[in-house]
Design a protein around this motif. Structure first.
Motif, mmCIF file in Angstrom:
data_model
loop_
_atom_site.group_PDB
_atom_site.id
_atom_site.type_symbol
_atom_site.label_atom_id
_atom_site.label_comp_id
_atom_site.label_asym_id
_atom_site.label_seq_id
_atom_site.Cartn_x
_atom_site.Cartn_y
_atom_site.Cartn_z
ATOM 1 N N LYS A 182 58.206 8.799 76.432
ATOM 2 C CA LYS A 182 56.966 8.368 77.070
ATOM 3 C C LYS A 182 56.272 9.549 77.718
ATOM 4 O O LYS A 182 56.915 10.445 78.255
ATOM 5 C CB LYS A 182 57.241 7.321 78.141
ATOM 6 N N TRP A 202 53.051 10.410 80.510
ATOM 7 C CA TRP A 202 52.336 9.768 81.605
ATOM 8 C C TRP A 202 51.105 10.568 81.981
ATOM 9 O O TRP A 202 51.070 11.782 81.831
ATOM 10 C CB TRP A 202 53.251 9.655 82.826
ATOM 11 N N GLU A 247 43.151 -1.106 85.474
ATOM 12 C CA GLU A 247 43.024 -0.014 84.505
ATOM 13 C C GLU A 247 44.376 0.410 83.937
ATOM 14 O O GLU A 247 44.456 1.354 83.149
ATOM 15 C CB GLU A 247 42.333 1.192 85.162
ATOM 16 N N GLY A 248 45.442 -0.264 84.380
ATOM 17 C CA GLY A 248 46.770 0.026 83.841
ATOM 18 C C GLY A 248 47.598 0.986 84.666
ATOM 19 O O GLY A 248 48.687 1.383 84.254
ATOM 20 N N ARG A 302 50.084 6.001 84.725
ATOM 21 C CA ARG A 302 50.081 5.049 83.619
ATOM 22 C C ARG A 302 50.511 5.784 82.368
ATOM 23 O O ARG A 302 50.371 7.010 82.260
ATOM 24 C CB ARG A 302 48.721 4.383 83.427
ATOM 25 N N GLU A 303 51.031 5.042 81.433
ATOM 26 C CA GLU A 303 51.499 5.635 80.200
ATOM 27 C C GLU A 303 50.295 6.093 79.369
ATOM 28 O O GLU A 303 49.298 5.377 79.261
ATOM 29 C CB GLU A 303 52.324 4.628 79.399
ATOM 30 N N LYS A 304 50.405 7.298 78.800
ATOM 31 C CA LYS A 304 49.333 7.817 77.948
ATOM 32 C C LYS A 304 49.300 7.013 76.663
ATOM 33 O O LYS A 304 50.337 6.632 76.125
ATOM 34 C CB LYS A 304 49.552 9.285 77.620
ATOM 35 N N GLN A 305 48.109 6.797 76.167
ATOM 36 C CA GLN A 305 47.949 6.062 74.903
ATOM 37 C C GLN A 305 48.128 6.976 73.714
ATOM 38 O O GLN A 305 47.797 8.081 73.699
ATOM 39 C CB GLN A 305 46.562 5.415 74.845
#
Length: 51
Positions: free
Chosen positions: A2, A4, A26-27, A48-51
């Motif tokens: 993951k 971030w 916004e996550g 938040r986790e990067k897309q």
């Protein structure tokens, strides 16, 4: 693995919930809150986790 992304957000004590709710939409997840530059302000560290 993951990855971030992070953001620091100024929190005004009279609007903390609203500010955190907006970033949550916004996550972002709250990691930590620390004192800000004056007694009326806090600083939130969020991720938040990067897309």
């Amino acid at each position: 693995m993951k990855k971030w992304e992070y953001v620091t957000v100024p929190l005004l004590t009279h609007a903390t919930k609203q500010i955190l709710d907006n970033w949550g939409e916004e996550g972002y997840e709250l990691v930590q809150v620390v004192p800000g530059p004056n007694p009326e302000q806090l600083v939130a560290y969020m991720k938040r986790e990067k897309q």
